[in-house]
Motif scaffolding. Structure first.
Motif, PDB file in Angstrom:
ATOM      1  N   CYS A 249      10.217   3.749   5.027  1.00  0.00           N
ATOM      2  CA  CYS A 249      10.137   2.263   4.613  1.00  0.00           C
ATOM      3  C   CYS A 249       8.954   1.990   3.784  1.00  0.00           C
ATOM      4  CB  CYS A 249      10.325   1.515   6.092  1.00  0.00           C
ATOM      5  SG  CYS A 249      10.329  -0.332   5.714  1.00  0.00           S
ATOM      6  N   LEU A 250       8.992   2.236   2.660  1.00  0.00           N
ATOM      7  CA  LEU A 250       8.112   2.167   1.531  1.00  0.00           C
ATOM      8  C   LEU A 250       8.443   1.329   0.225  1.00  0.00           C
ATOM      9  CD1 LEU A 250       6.054   5.508   2.014  1.00  0.00           C
ATOM     10  CD2 LEU A 250       5.312   3.184   2.532  1.00  0.00           C
ATOM     11  N   GLY A 251       7.797   0.130   0.022  1.00  0.00           N
ATOM     12  CA  GLY A 251       8.152  -0.462  -1.162  1.00  0.00           C
ATOM     13  C   GLY A 251       7.580  -1.865  -1.264  1.00  0.00           C
ATOM     14  N   THR A 252       7.409  -2.242   0.101  1.00  0.00           N
ATOM     15  CA  THR A 252       6.890  -3.571   0.365  1.00  0.00           C
ATOM     16  C   THR A 252       5.490  -3.837  -0.668  1.00  0.00           C
ATOM     17  OG1 THR A 252       7.854  -3.860   2.370  1.00  0.00           O
ATOM     18  CG2 THR A 252       6.334  -5.486   1.841  1.00  0.00           C
ATOM     19  N   ASN A 253       4.636  -2.808  -0.671  1.00  0.00           N
ATOM     20  CA  ASN A 253       3.443  -2.790  -1.319  1.00  0.00           C
ATOM     21  C   ASN A 253       3.531  -2.686  -2.695  1.00  0.00           C
ATOM     22  OD1 ASN A 253       1.940  -3.927   1.067  1.00  0.00           O
ATOM     23  ND2 ASN A 253       1.836  -1.346   1.765  1.00  0.00           N
TER      24      ASN A 253
END
Length: 367
Positions: A249-253
């Motif tokens: 779950c990576l992409g928010t930042n």
């Protein structure tokens, strides 16, 4: 009976009880074979273990109605652990810096009790040194779980800002509301009776971080293989853990606007996809047969959400002939935690959404 004899008799009884309790315990240091560790750990001073990453844990079974725990922060700052007894969450404990903290626990039964100590904060907060326990008897512990899930992510996966019950948002240190044990990953794993590990760092991204551009701060692909999830490459993680699913779950930042003060360039779709593909290739070198779950973000919606989903779809297509990759698209969450993060209730709802998704992936693995 003369009253002058009452105090000495009572004093004798109290001292006698105290001495009997001391004799009741034996000390078991952290290297005892009956302690079961999960997550990233390290040896400290030969007889202690360091719990490094979010929700890194030690579990054990004891006989008797009480124990003493001995834990200490690895750094000069306070830290936190979460405690479970017989798989029931009890509370979060603040671990004071500069001393070995003794935590006495009264247990529910005289017979066997399962104790779980979980690091509530993340790797960047420094480790929790587990020294050992006083106990009547330490019993063998078996890991009877059939599946394992690795959760890779950012502050959401860490459980940052989730536990505001004791220290209100905006007060204390930035990590005072962390509770990794109650974050969505461990909650999902407990529902599925699966082992878990959280490899997560607050603010981190796939090609850039929350408030930085490429090259200014280390990103997940650059710290993932290092034991302490930082730039210190002198100690590498051993990757003996073999997950059935690696969930990312990576992409928010990467998609964030930063703090609104520092200049922020437009999201680079090509660079994000390229870094993600290279990172997955790195994961497959360690876990060739694992299945991969690509998660969107519960904190992103609208146009940014569409961009993220489109990127993940292209990444899945890239590996479609070689590996099993599934995409999960979150419902939008209105976060109730600190600094616009999910709170404990939000994490519970997120986990409820995710359980059927992971369950299907695991069932397919068994076929």
């Amino acid at each position: 009976m003369s009253t002058k004899f009452i105090f000495p008799i009572l004093l004798f009884v109290l001292i006698g009880c105290k001495e009997e309790k001391k004799a009741y315990f034996t000390y078991k240091n952290a290297t005892n074979e009956h302690f079961l560790y999960q997550g990233r750990t390290d040896i400290h001073n030969d007889t202690c273990k360091v719990l490094i990453n979010s929700a890194a844990s030690v579990e054990f079974i004891v006989e008797g109605d009480s124990i003493n725990l001995y834990v200490e922060p690895q750094t000069k700052a306070h830290n936190y652990i979460s405690l479970a007894i017989n798989d029931e969450y009890i509370k979060r404990y603040k671990i004071e810096a500069g001393t070995i903290n003794k935590i006495p626990l009264i247990l529910p039964t005289q017979q066997s009790n399962k104790i779980g100590i979980y690091k509530a904060t993340e790797a960047s907060n420094g480790g929790i040194i587990f020294h050992g326990i006083d106990t009547k008897k330490l019993l063998p512990t078996n890991n009877d779980k059939h599946y394992s899930i690795e959760f890779i992510g950012n502050s959401i996966t860490c459980g940052m800002g989730a536990d505001k019950g004791e220290i209100p948002c905006g007060t204390g240190e930035w990590y005072d509301q962390h509770n990794a044990y109650l974050a969505y990953g461990p909650t999902v794993a407990r529902a599925l009776n699966a082992n878990f590990i959280l490899n997560s760092v607050s603010g981190i991204g796939m090609y850039r971080n929350w408030n930085s551009e490429p090259g200014e701060e280390p990103i997940m692909p650059e710290v993932y293989e290092n034991l302490y999830l930082n730039t210190d490459s002198s100690k590498k993680y051993d990757f003996t853990y073999n997950p059935d699913i690696v969930s990312i779950c990576l992409g928010t930042n990467d998609l964030s606007d930063g703090d609104g003060v520092k200049e922020r360039f437009n999201f680079d779709t090509q660079k994000y996809i390229e870094n993600y593909i290279n990172f997955l290739n790195k994961i497959y070198t360690h876990y060739p047969k694992t299945k991969v779950a690509l998660l969107t973000s519960p904190m992103i919606s609208g146009e940014k959400g569409e961009i993220l989903l489109e990127c993940l779809t292209k990444i899945k297509e890239h590996f479609s002939k070689e590996h099993v990759i599934e995409i999960f698209e979150f419902s939008t969450v209105t976060p109730g935690g600190c600094t616009s993060h999910p709170d404990i209730n939000d994490h519970k709802k997120i986990a409820e959404e995710l359980v059927p998704f992971y369950k299907k992936m695991l069932n397919n693995s068994a076929e």
